[in-house]
Design a protein around this motif. Structure first.
Motif, PDB file in Angstrom:
ATOM      1  N   LEU A   1       0.836  -1.211   0.000  1.00 22.12           N
ATOM      2  CA  LEU A   1       0.000   0.000   0.000  1.00 22.12           C
ATOM      3  C   LEU A   1       0.865   1.253   0.000  1.00 22.12           C
ATOM      4  N   ASN A   2       1.932   1.245   0.781  1.00 21.94           N
ATOM      5  CA  ASN A   2       2.842   2.405   0.804  1.00 21.94           C
ATOM      6  C   ASN A   2       3.489   2.615  -0.557  1.00 21.94           C
ATOM      7  N   ASN A   3       3.810   1.510  -1.221  1.00 20.44           N
ATOM      8  CA  ASN A   3       4.426   1.575  -2.545  1.00 20.44           C
ATOM      9  C   ASN A   3       3.503   2.269  -3.536  1.00 20.44           C
ATOM     10  N   GLY A   4       2.190   2.052  -3.397  1.00 18.54           N
ATOM     11  CA  GLY A   4       1.217   2.645  -4.316  1.00 18.54           C
ATOM     12  C   GLY A   4       0.874   4.085  -4.016  1.00 18.54           C
ATOM     13  N   GLY A   5       1.164   4.530  -2.780  1.00 15.06           N
ATOM     14  CA  GLY A   5       0.890   5.916  -2.418  1.00 15.06           C
ATOM     15  C   GLY A   5      -0.525   6.117  -1.899  1.00 15.06           C
ATOM     16  N   ASN A   6      -0.705   7.190  -1.109  1.00 18.13           N
ATOM     17  CA  ASN A   6      -1.988   7.457  -0.458  1.00 18.13           C
ATOM     18  C   ASN A   6      -3.114   7.767  -1.434  1.00 18.13           C
ATOM     19  N   THR A   7      -2.777   8.236  -2.614  1.00 15.42           N
ATOM     20  CA  THR A   7      -3.828   8.626  -3.565  1.00 15.42           C
ATOM     21  C   THR A   7      -4.295   7.466  -4.441  1.00 15.42           C
ATOM     22  N   ASN A   8      -3.654   6.321  -4.303  1.00 14.19           N
ATOM     23  CA  ASN A   8      -3.990   5.189  -5.178  1.00 14.19           C
ATOM     24  C   ASN A   8      -4.375   3.939  -4.396  1.00 14.19           C
ATOM     25  N   VAL A   9      -4.935   4.119  -3.190  1.00 13.47           N
ATOM     26  CA  VAL A   9      -5.230   2.969  -2.338  1.00 13.47           C
ATOM     27  C   VAL A   9      -6.242   2.035  -2.993  1.00 13.47           C
ATOM     28  N   THR A  10      -7.351   2.591  -3.471  1.00 14.75           N
ATOM     29  CA  THR A  10      -8.386   1.753  -4.083  1.00 14.75           C
ATOM     30  C   THR A  10      -7.847   1.011  -5.293  1.00 14.75           C
ATOM     31  N   ALA A  11      -7.107   1.704  -6.138  1.00 16.54           N
ATOM     32  CA  ALA A  11      -6.544   1.064  -7.328  1.00 16.54           C
ATOM     33  C   ALA A  11      -5.581  -0.056  -6.935  1.00 16.54           C
ATOM     34  N   SER A  12      -4.774   0.194  -5.889  1.00 16.38           N
ATOM     35  CA  SER A  12      -3.817  -0.823  -5.445  1.00 16.38           C
ATOM     36  C   SER A  12      -4.527  -2.059  -4.913  1.00 16.38           C
TER      37      SER A  12
END
Length: 427
Positions: free
Chosen positions: A218-229
C-alpha cells in the motif's frame, strides 16, 4: 453466507506425514500449569490445543503437517514463547524466575538457526552502521582495525547456505530481506509484490510476513492510489479463493488500525456481499466487526474482578447510557484523554450515564495504581492484547470508545474523548 472449515493445500497434501511434537521444559519454580499452543494464519493466532504441565514439561502433539510460526501462551503468568516449526519436533527450555520468563533456550536445529539469524539481523540494523563509521578512524593493520574488519565481515555475512537446509527458515529470511528490508524495499515494485502474494506457497500465511508486506504494498502505491492498489491485488487473487479472503481480511484490519474508515467500509461491504463459501479467517473478521456495528447489541462481558460495582456483567449495569472504554495504563493517548473524562464524570453521573473501563493491561500493579484515580467501573483480564476484548469487540488501538443505550445497543462509536463529551453536551 455459508462458512466451512478450510485446510490449506499444503496441510492436506502433507497430512500423511507423521505428526511432530512441541516440548517445552520449565524450571521447577515456574508458577504456571497450563499452556496453549497456537499456529498462525496471516496475522491471526489460531488455537490448536491446551496442555497441562507434567514433571515441569509441556508436550504438544501436532497431528498434521505444519511449517511456520507457532506460539505457546501461558495464561496465568501472561507470558508467551514464539518459535518455528519445520514440520519436525520442536524442543525448548525456559529459564524463569518465579512467574517471569528470563530466557528462552532453543534446543532443536531449526529454532537455533532461526534465532541466530534474527539476532544477527538486529545487530546488522543497530551495530553495523556504527562499526562502519568507527572503522574510518582505524587502519586495517592495527589490532583494533583488524578486529573491526572481522566483526564487520561477520555481520555482513549470510547464513543462507545453512538456512537452505530448512525450508521455512529459508522462505522467511529470503522474503523478509527482499520485501521488507530497508535495503531492498525501494527496488521492489507493486507488480513484484502482487506476483509474490499470488504465487507464494502456503508458508505465506504461516510466516507473519503477510501483513507487513501488504502495508509495504500500500505504501508503494501511495496514499492517492489505495483503491486502485487494493483492487489490482484482489482482482489477481480472486476473493473466492482462500488466499484472496485472507488478504481481504488482513486489509480490512489494516484499514481499521490506521483509521482509514472509508477504505475499511468499502472492503468490509465487499466481504459481507460475498456469495461464495468463506474461510474461518474472513468469518472471524466479519463477526468481530458485526459485533460492534451501530445498532447492534454490544456483546455481553462477564466481569472478572470489577471494582466500583456489584454488577456481574456489562448488561447487568443499569443506566440510561453507558460509555465503554478500552484503554491501558501504558497508553499515552489514554493518559491524555481519560483525565478529561474524569473532569466531567459527576456531570455524566447526574445524567444517569455510567462509565465502564476495560483495560488491556498486563502488569497488575500498574493497572491497580491507575484505576485508583478512576471512580467508574473498572475491570481487566490482565492479558494485554491476548485478552478476549480485541477479537470480541474488534479493538485495534487504545483508547477505543462505545456509547450504549439502556438496552445495550451501540448508538455511537466516538473516535476521541472530545466526541464522547460532545455527545453528552458535557464539553
Amino acid at each position: 453466507m455459508k462458512k466451512i472449515l478450510l485446510l490449506s493445500g499444503m496441510m492436506t497434501a502433507l497430512s500423511i506425514h507423521a505428526q511432530f511434537s512441541v516440548t517445552i521444559q520449565a524450571p521447577e519454580g515456574f508458577k504456571e500449569n497450563d499452556a496453549i499452543l497456537y499456529t498462525l494464519n496471516g496475522s491471526k493466532d489460531i488455537i490448536v490445543t491446551k496442555e497441562q504441565k507434567k514433571n515441569n514439561i509441556w508436550t504438544f502433539k501436532y497431528p498434521k503437517a505444519y511449517s511456520g510460526m507457532m506460539k505457546a501462551y501461558f495464561p496465568n503468568t501472561n507470558s508467551a514463547v514464539s518459535f518455528i516449526s519445520e514440520n519436525k519436533n520442536v524442543n525448548i527450555k525456559l529459564d524463569a524466575d518465579g512467574s517471569k520468563v528470563k530466557d528462552i533456550i532453543y534446543l532443536d536445529d531449526a529454532n537455533i538457526l532461526m534465532s541466530s539469524i534474527q539476532e544477527l539481523s538486529q545487530k546488522k540494523e543497530v551495530i553495523l552502521p556504527a562499526l562502519s563509521q568507527i572503522k574510518e578512524y582505524y587502519k586495517d593493520n592495527t589490532d583494533f582495525g583488524k578486529a573491526l574488519k572481522v566483526e564487520i565481515g561477520r555481520l555482513t555475512g549470510s547464513d543462507i547456505a545453512e538456512a537452505s537446509k530448512f525450508p521455512f527458515v529459508s522462505y522467511y529470511n529470503t522474503n523478509y530481506n527482499k520485501y521488507l528490508s530497508t535495503e531492498n524495499t525501494k527496488k521492489v515494485s507493486q507488480d513484484d509484490i502482487v506476483n509474490f502474494i499470488d504465487k507464494s506457497n502456503d508458508m505465506l500465511e504461516t510466516s507473519s510476513l503477510l501483513r507487513p508486506i501488504l502495508v509495504a504494498y500500500l505504501n508503494n502505491g501511495g496514499n492517492t492510489n489505495v483503491t486502485a492498489s487494493v483492487d489490482k491485488l484482489l482482482d489477481r487473487l480472486k476473493v473466492e479463493t482462500p488466499r484472496g479472503q485472507t488478504v481481504l481480511s488482513e486489509l480490512i484490519d489494516i484499514f481499521d488500525v490506521y483509521d482509514m474508515s472509508e477504505f475499511k467500509s468499502k472492503y468490509l461491504t465487499l466481504a459481507k456481499g460475498l456469495k461464495c463459501t468463506i474461510t474461518d479467517r474472513l468469518a472471524s473478521t466479519l463477526k468481530s466487526n458485526a459485533n460492534v456495528e451501530l445498532g447492534a447489541v454490544f456483546p455481553n462481558y462477564k466481569f472478572q474482578s470489577a471494582v466500583n460495582t456489584t454488577a456481574k456483567s456489562i448488561h447487568d449495569v443499569k443506566a440510561d447510557k453507558k460509555i465503554i472504554i478500552f484503554w491501558s495504563s501504558t497508553c499515552s493517548h489514554c493518559e491524555n484523554e481519560l483525565p478529561q473524562l474524569l473532569a466531567k464524570y459527576k456531570e455524566l453521573q447526574a445524567k444517569n450515564v455510567q462509565v465502564i473501563g476495560l483495560s488491556l493491561d498486563v502488569d497488575k500493579s500498574s493497572y491497580t495504581s491507575k484505576i485508583a484515580a478512576f471512580p467508574w467501573i473498572n475491570d481487566s483480564e490482565l492479558k494485554g492484547w491476548n485478552s478476549s476484548y480485541s477479537e470480541t469487540y474488534n479493538v485495534h488501538a487504545t483508547p477505543t470508545y462505545f456509547i450504549l443505550d439502556a438496552n445495550n445497543k451501540i448508538i455511537s462509536k466516538p473516535e476521541h474523548v472530545g466526541n464522547v463529551l460532545e455527545y453528552f453536551n458535557a464539553k
